[in-house]
Design a protein around this motif. Structure first.
Motif, PDB file in Angstrom:
ATOM      1  N   VAL B 187       0.622  -1.208  -0.116  1.00  0.00           N
ATOM      2  CA  VAL B 187       0.150   0.022  -0.030  1.00  0.00           C
ATOM      3  C   VAL B 187       0.845   1.100   0.167  1.00  0.00           C
ATOM      4  CG1 VAL B 187      -1.671   1.235   1.184  1.00  0.00           C
ATOM      5  CG2 VAL B 187      -1.988  -1.232   1.338  1.00  0.00           C
ATOM      6  N   MET B 188       0.489   2.040  -0.962  1.00  0.00           N
ATOM      7  CA  MET B 188       1.379   3.268  -1.001  1.00  0.00           C
ATOM      8  C   MET B 188       0.417   4.519  -0.400  1.00  0.00           C
ATOM      9  SD  MET B 188       4.331   2.757  -2.752  1.00  0.00           S
ATOM     10  CE  MET B 188       4.830   4.245  -3.530  1.00  0.00           C
ATOM     11  N   ARG B 189       1.291   5.558  -0.521  1.00  0.00           N
ATOM     12  CA  ARG B 189       0.531   6.974  -0.407  1.00  0.00           C
ATOM     13  C   ARG B 189       0.569   7.777  -1.636  1.00  0.00           C
ATOM     14  NH1 ARG B 189      -1.226  10.111   3.650  1.00  0.00           N
ATOM     15  NH2 ARG B 189      -0.699   9.031   5.650  1.00  0.00           N
ATOM     16  N   PRO B 190      -0.283   8.397  -2.056  1.00  0.00           N
ATOM     17  CA  PRO B 190      -0.072   9.088  -3.377  1.00  0.00           C
ATOM     18  C   PRO B 190       0.647  10.388  -3.182  1.00  0.00           C
ATOM     19  CG  PRO B 190      -2.591   9.206  -2.546  1.00  0.00           C
ATOM     20  CD  PRO B 190      -1.865   8.317  -1.662  1.00  0.00           C
ATOM     21  N   VAL B 193       6.871  11.170   0.108  1.00  0.00           N
ATOM     22  CA  VAL B 193       7.998  10.186  -0.417  1.00  0.00           C
ATOM     23  C   VAL B 193       7.410   8.888  -1.397  1.00  0.00           C
ATOM     24  CG1 VAL B 193       9.881  10.823   1.225  1.00  0.00           C
ATOM     25  CG2 VAL B 193       7.901   9.147   2.081  1.00  0.00           C
ATOM     26  N   ALA B 194       8.219   8.568  -2.021  1.00  0.00           N
ATOM     27  CA  ALA B 194       7.928   7.544  -3.114  1.00  0.00           C
ATOM     28  C   ALA B 194       8.078   5.855  -2.281  1.00  0.00           C
ATOM     29  CB  ALA B 194       8.530   7.324  -4.354  1.00  0.00           C
ATOM     30  N   ILE B 197       3.850   2.393   2.267  1.00  0.00           N
ATOM     31  CA  ILE B 197       3.621   2.619   3.609  1.00  0.00           C
ATOM     32  C   ILE B 197       3.959   1.160   4.319  1.00  0.00           C
ATOM     33  CG2 ILE B 197       1.744   2.763   5.288  1.00  0.00           C
ATOM     34  CD1 ILE B 197       0.504   4.828   3.330  1.00  0.00           C
ATOM     35  N   MET B 263       6.086  11.536   7.627  1.00  0.00           N
ATOM     36  CA  MET B 263       5.203  11.627   6.394  1.00  0.00           C
ATOM     37  C   MET B 263       4.636  10.683   5.736  1.00  0.00           C
ATOM     38  SD  MET B 263       6.595  14.788   6.405  1.00  0.00           S
ATOM     39  CE  MET B 263       7.403  15.481   7.205  1.00  0.00           C
ATOM     40  N   ALA B 265       2.976   7.372   7.467  1.00  0.00           N
ATOM     41  CA  ALA B 265       1.696   6.677   8.264  1.00  0.00           C
ATOM     42  C   ALA B 265       1.997   6.654   9.726  1.00  0.00           C
ATOM     43  CB  ALA B 265       1.778   5.150   7.625  1.00  0.00           C
ATOM     44  N   THR B 266       1.033   6.363  10.280  1.00  0.00           N
ATOM     45  CA  THR B 266       1.091   6.123  11.961  1.00  0.00           C
ATOM     46  C   THR B 266       1.479   4.766  12.287  1.00  0.00           C
ATOM     47  OG1 THR B 266      -1.118   5.910  12.304  1.00  0.00           O
ATOM     48  CG2 THR B 266      -0.486   8.092  12.474  1.00  0.00           C
ATOM     49  N   TYR B 269      -2.052   2.898  11.707  1.00  0.00           N
ATOM     50  CA  TYR B 269      -2.386   2.767  10.160  1.00  0.00           C
ATOM     51  C   TYR B 269      -1.693   1.448   9.643  1.00  0.00           C
ATOM     52  CZ  TYR B 269      -3.626   4.140   5.326  1.00  0.00           C
ATOM     53  OH  TYR B 269      -4.023   3.768   3.958  1.00  0.00           O
ATOM     54  N   LEU B 273      -3.225  -1.855   7.844  1.00  0.00           N
ATOM     55  CA  LEU B 273      -2.863  -2.313   6.729  1.00  0.00           C
ATOM     56  C   LEU B 273      -2.174  -3.800   6.751  1.00  0.00           C
ATOM     57  CD1 LEU B 273      -1.424   0.976   5.037  1.00  0.00           C
ATOM     58  CD2 LEU B 273      -3.684  -0.057   4.762  1.00  0.00           C
TER      59      LEU B 273
END
Lengths: 940, 296
Positions: B187-190, B193-194, B197, B263, B265-266, B269, B273
């Motif tokens: 799972v990524m965050r849009p 940083v690339a 998560i 930047m 995820a907690t 979260y 996930l």
């Protein structure tokens, strides 16, 4: 290193053997040693794909591919693509372009053009491996080839069309883009851009593609500390470094030390004893033989800065204990809008809602980083080659720095690889000029992406509180807003931007009682200024979010609520302006409404659980917006244009207005063609040269189609009249018997080439040339009532989102968009603006977050500041609404900004409709969505 | 300041070792360089005097079956690993992970050797190899050796490899036997940083409804990548059902301390996930374990 190692490679069929250089990347070798400048460097960090070349049949990123590693390889660049390629036309005479290149032109996939070589090369490699890709495969292959104009839908269309042509050998299928509802001979019809061929072949020249003999390379030493006082600067070691030709500090500035667009508050360099206000502040500038040497010299400059407490929040900036950022305090401006009596309005309201919203800084992230070349001419004039949105302002600011008359500076505008408002302020123009003056040599100052992210003004971060009072039947009675706008370290256009945010903060609605207060404050964050939407994006997010809550509270349909309150002809805006014409909002609302009800089976705002994937929920969301065209607020708004019949019988239109990719030259060309009775191809457009083109004013505020469009229209008419008069006298016929067609004048049965008409006018000692300065209808300053703006554009948008209820992830699947643009002069360019604006809006909603922590920029690389890639492209249904404005050229008004204003709340409202979570901060935080959903399930 | 002084395209292992150990300054092997070069340019890694490119060495370019071992050369561009039918049959999780590294252009250059040597705790390729308990073939000036992948990491971004003495030749994975399958997801965050998560790879062996054996890797789950052994132990030998999965999710909570990163995820979260991904990757691998042909 005594033995020189050689790199052997084949580039576009030519064999080269080139000495290896330490640290050299393939892109630098191609651009600077082989002169193949079609390969662009946009991020220099392997993020954006602009530098893509084909290496042994695979696309690679040349900006991070060591040149030495390419030894023995075969490389194709954009310049090598057209070799032997051609596209068949319906007439059978081939166009000497690769089908991809031709399709990109025809589909309007080319806007600013800076990413296009990378797009085409990536697509070329895809089609080599997969001749009939699906849309999903195209998106997968182009996932990391970014386009900030976001021409993604047209890029996908162009690749599909090219693939088909490569199979069938038949001409490119034309794109399905409607003309204006009322097309004329030229305006309102589809025409490709005049610069499109250069942009798809890599021949288009941007500033960094220009080289002069003996040119030096400049770099800037920046404070990198957000707040403090400079105590010491030592440039001696840097000066002594071999290859360094000049190191300058504030002491070396002969004239005005500050620059700025409205307020001269931005120091060109910070001197000893002076205050550092943001990390990007310049301390010293270096010119050296190479960029590498200049970079080394930066490290040798010693700077001591005594830190001061950092002000990083626009609300806290107004506390008495906050560091004073400027002599007149931290409040740039308190902006007020008053209409009626809000207290009375709230007292009369049946229900009152109140909520606070936050929006972050956004970076324009134009693909082309800032670049300026300054060159002192033998006559002592300063030429500056730069892609600038306001060439005459650059000229003024450079001249002030030297204490020179303005005409000693000559801005020679170059192609601009995207601007969006981010190329209005001074970037490197003054620094390059100072160094050129000091060294008597041409000096190039190119920002790298890191520097670009630190330095140029951003979109204002805001905190917006909205209080809304309404009757039970949904009629709005009172809206009160309070905005805090972070204008960062310098004013730039902060006051203007936040004025627009304030005046638009109660939405495109007729409301009896309005009170808006905005505090534009200085902080130690990077400066904030113009950015497409100009403050209205922020306030639209706030008001349109709360409007959706009002719909829910009143039990009304969210579309109906907006239609009920919408501005229409006869409405009075919150600044006291009577709207007399061209208010197409209701039509936009109705058209979008009809479309989404059709698409959703009648119930767009209810959650739809996907049958095969029960963790995915879809729903539509709706929002509206409006945006002024032109400067307004009492600012004189004018543009000059000149149209000439040249000796070869073609015409040239000249104005300093800027082309950022939006398509202004096409607009001007179509207008001139229409007025002169010529084919658009016979009209050349020259822009942005302060010696050769009259002042078109700033390219901002969605104003150029209207203002410069009108100037060109009038200048074209004047020229036509002059030609008619000339011929009428010569042939002794009434002027109305003279007709102009396709390079010819028809006089009384005779046909005369326009070239000879030009000769005839010259022979009579005159020039076949007409000038016109167009003054837009005058406007009133805020607070005086009356017409604050001479036109507004309107829009309604609906977004269908899909939320993954397991992870909180959000995707936008479909957007239905209606824009009232007055009149669609250039439908091909308009399509690019509409789709690109919506996708930029998707970026602002979902991906973009320019993060600053205590004045320090966290998102200082493109890898951290994520603009939407092609994979974020939804299906877009675009509806053009044309409610002409009588003073606009053919009825047209601005479109550049309105296109993204309703997008963000349309998306966030859709998220609520899907999963019941309200978003009051952007970008949407998937973690927040998920956690709020979990809370809800725990409660119930 | 200059990223490198010398860039050597080595054509043999001996040549590479020679240049690494005889450099006039710092020396480092380089694969695709898609991470390393950026780190140097951005000041997160010291400039390197001699970069020795190992991607043209034939041994590192191999991707083949060697008896009951699938060998993936450290210098094979990851796009070839993604597309390789061999990898897709024997180690689909590795193919899936490699297809998510960087973007398409980066995948034409990036290598699995570089992905592992970079030692980031959530590198997609590396996490997928972890689930296979891959053995890493290393060559050093003192000779060749085989090391379990878990022994390669010291801390975030720090591997145990000695840059001017050794480099990875390739990875040895067990070939697929009946009932075995693998899966990878993330799972990524849009924004920002690339980096993922959270990512997760699983390899398992199914016998009817029973999990005969299972190996799970989760990134980032600590400063160095580790296997989720407590979860594996709980599932091993059990019948896979929803009750068992619930217990496995609980075992993640009990055994893995996820970190909050500002930047990205907690920890909460990430925990959430991890449950989602566990269900997804096990579910996919479970299904695949019954299939002879690999279907994606």
């Amino acid at each position: 290193m005594s033995t020189e190692r050689m790199i052997n490679l084949i580039v576009n069929g030519e064999t080269y053997s080139i000495a290896e250089k330490p640290g050299e990347m393939l892109s630098d070798l191609l651009r600077y040693r082989l002169g193949l400048t079609g390969t662009k460097i946009a991020c220099n960090e392997a993020e954006c794909g602009a530098c893509t070349v084909i290496l042994n049949d695979e696309p690679v990123l040349s900006c991070s591919y060591p040149a030495a590693k390419a030894d023995g390889c075969t490389i194709t660049t954009i310049e090598g693509l057209e070799e032997g390629a051609f596209t068949p036309t319906a007439q059978g005479d081939p166009v000497p372009l690769h089908p991809l290149q031709e399709a990109f032109i025809q589909y309007g996939a080319v806007q600013c053009g800076f990413c296009i070589p990378g797009q085409i090369m990536t697509a070329f490699a895809l089609l080599q491996h997969n001749p009939s890709p699906t849309d999903e495969e195209i998106k997968y292959a182009l996932k990391d080839t970014l386009c900030r104009c976001a021409g993604y839908p047209t890029i996908i269309g162009a690749i599909n069309a090219a693939a088909k042509t490569m199979h069938t050998g038949r001409p490119i299928d034309p794109p399905e883009i409607p003309q204006s509802a009322n097309p004329h001979q030229s305006v309102g019809t589809l025409h490709p851009r005049q610069d499109a061929v250069a942009k798809v072949t890599g021949k288009a020249i941007y500033t960094d593609d220009i080289f002069f003999k003996d040119m030096l390379h400049a770099r800037v030493k920046r404070a990198m500390i957000p707040s403090g006082i400079v105590r010491r600067i030592d440039i001696n070691k840097a000066r002594e470094l071999a290859g360094v030709h000049a190191v300058l500090t504030a002491d070396d500035i002969p004239g005005e030390h500050n620059h700025g667009l409205v307020i001269y508050d931005w120091p060109t360099m910070i001197g000893v004893g002076e205050q550092v206000r943001t990390v990007g502040d310049a301390i010293a500038i270096v010119a050296a033989d190479t960029r590498e040497i200049a970079t080394l010299a930066l490290d040798l400059i010693e700077v001591d800065i005594e830190p001061l407490p950092v002000v990083s929040d626009p609300v806290l900036a107004l506390k008495p204990e906050a560091t004073q950022i400027h002599a007149n305090g931290n409040l740039l401006k308190h902006i007020k809008v008053r209409k009626g009596d809000v207290e009375q309005g709230f007292a009369e309201s049946d229900l009152i809602l109140e909520k606070t919203y936050h929006t972050p800084f956004h970076d324009h992230a134009f693909m082309e980083p800032e670049c300026s070349i300054a060159r002192l001419t033998p006559e002592g004039r300063m030429e500056i080659y730069v892609g600038s949105q306001i060439p005459y302002s650059d000229r003024n600011q450079v001249a002030r720095t030297f204490g020179w008359p303005e005409d000693r500076v000559h801005i020679i505008g170059q192609l601009i690889g995207g601007g969006f408002g981010g190329k209005e302020d001074i970037a490197g123009q003054i620094h390059a000029a100072l160094l050129s003056e000091a060294t008597r040599r041409p000096v190039k100052l190119l920002f790298d992406r890191h520097e670009s992210l630190l330095v140029h003004p951003k979109r204002h971060a805001t905190q917006i509180r909205v209080k809304m009072g309404a009757k039970n039947d949904g009629h709005l009675v009172a809206v009160e807003t309070e905005l805090f706008g972070d204008t960062g370290a310098y004013a730039s256009l902060g006051e203007k931007v936040l004025t627009r945010a304030t005046t638009h903060s109660s939405g495109p609605y007729e409301i009896p009682h309005v009170k808006a207060d905005c505090y534009a404050t200085y902080t130690n964050n990077p400066p904030a200024g113009a950015f497409r939407g100009f403050g209205v994006m922020q306030s639209a997010f706030a008001i349109e979010s709360l409007m959706d809550e009002l719909a829910e509270k009143t039990g009304m349909d969210p579309v109906e609520l907006r239609r009920l309150n919408a501005l229409r002809v006869g409405s009075i805006t919150n600044t006291g302006q009577l709207l007399r014409e061209s208010v197409g909002l209701t039509e936009c609302i109705e058209k979008v409404d009809a479309e989404i009800r059709k698409l959703s089976g009648g119930d767009p705002f209810s959650p739809q659980v996907m049958e095969d994937q029960p963790h995915k929920v879809r729903a539509w969301g709706f929002a509206v917006g409006y945006k002024n065209t032109g400067l307004g607020g009492g600012a004189p708004d004018k543009a000059g244009a000149e149209v000439e019949l040249r000796r070869d019988g073609t015409f040239q239109v000249r104005t300093s207005s800027a082309e950022l990719g939006q398509g202004l030259p096409t607009v001007l060309r179509l207008i001139a063609a229409e007025e002169l009775g010529q084919a658009p191809e016979r009209i050349d457009v020259l822009l942005s040269d302060t010696d050769l083109t009259p002042d078109g004013g700033p390219t901002t505020a969605s104003r150029q189609t209207f203002v410069t469009g009108n100037a060109v229209r009038h200048a074209s008419r004047a020229l036509r009249q002059m030609l008619s008069t000339e011929l009428a006298e010569h042939y002794d016929v009434p002027p109305d018997q003279i007709r102009f067609i396709e390079g010819l004048a028809q006089v009384n049965g005779h046909t005369l080439g326009l070239a000879s008409v030009a000769e005839q006018i010259y022979a009579n000692g005159r020039e076949p040339l007409a000038n016109f300065t167009y003054w837009a209808p005058s406007t009133k300053p805020l607070g005086q009532g009356g017409d604050m703006h001479f036109a507004f554009s309107f829009a309604a948008q609906a977004a269908e989102v899909e939320v993954d209820t397991r992870t909180g992830e959000v995707m936008v699947l479909h957007m239905v968009i209606a824009n009232d643009v007055g009149y669609a002069i250039n439908p091909l360019g308009l399509r690019g603006q509409i789709e690109g604006g919506a996708i930029m809006g998707i970026g602002h909603a979902l991906t973009e977050n320019f993060m600053v922590d205590q004045g320090r920029v966290i998102t200082d690389r493109l890898a951290r500041y994520r603009m939407p890639p092609i994979t974020f492209t939804p299906k877009i249904t675009s509806i053009v609404v044309e409610h002409p404005v009588s003073s606009g050229p053919f009825g047209a008004k601005g479109v550049g900004e309105i296109v993204l204003i309703p997008t963000i709340p349309a998306i966030t409202n859709a998220i609520y409709n899907a999963v019941g979570v309200r978003v009051d901060h952007i970008p949407v935080d998937q973690e927040m969505i998920l956690m709020e959903m979990k809370k809800k399930t725990t409660v119930t | 300041m200059t990223t490198w002084q010398k860039y050597i395209l080595a054509h043999s292992i001996d040549e590479a070792l020679h240049f690494l150990s005889n450099a006039q300054g710092s020396a480092c092997p380089i694969g695709g360089g898609t991470d390393l070069l950026l780190e140097i340019q951005q000041g997160h890694h010291d400039p390197v005097h001699t970069l020795v490119d190992v991607t043209r060495i034939p041994e590192l370019q191999a991707l083949e079956l060697r008896g009951d071992v699938l060998f993936i050369g450290a210098g094979v561009p990851v796009h070839l690993i993604t597309e390789s039918l061999l990898v897709r049959f024997h180690a689909l999780a590795v193919s899936e992970a490699c297809g998510l590294i960087g973007g398409p252009q980066v995948r034409n250059t990036a290598t699995l050797g570089g992905n592992v040597a970079h030692a980031l705790p959530a590198a997609d390729g590396m996490i997928s190899l972890f689930a296979f308990d891959a053995m890493v073939e290393i060559i050093s000036i003192n000779g060749p050796r085989m090391s379990p992948i878990g022994s390669l990491f010291k801390g975030p971004g720090k591997s145990t490899l000695i840059p001017n003495q050794e480099f990875i030749i390739g990875f040895h994975l067990p070939t697929r036997k009946p009932g075995q399958a693998s899966s990878f997801s993330r799972v990524m965050r849009p924004q920002g940083v690339a980096l993922p998560i959270l990512n997760m790879a699983v390899w398992l062996e199914r016998m009817d409804q029973q999990i005969k054996n299972i190996q799970i890797a989760i990134g980032p789950s600590g400063p160095v990548p580790v296997r989720a052994t407590a979860v594996e132990e709980l599932l091993r030998g059990k019948v896979l059902n929803s009750n068992q999965l619930t217990q496995a999710k609980q075992a993640i909570h009990d055994s893995i301390r996820f970190r909050t990163s500002a930047m990205r995820a907690t920890a909460d979260y990430r925990h959430h996930l991890s449950e989602v991904l566990l269900e997804e990757v096990i579910g996919k691998a479970w299904q695949r374990a019954t299939e002879l042909e690999v279907v994606v």
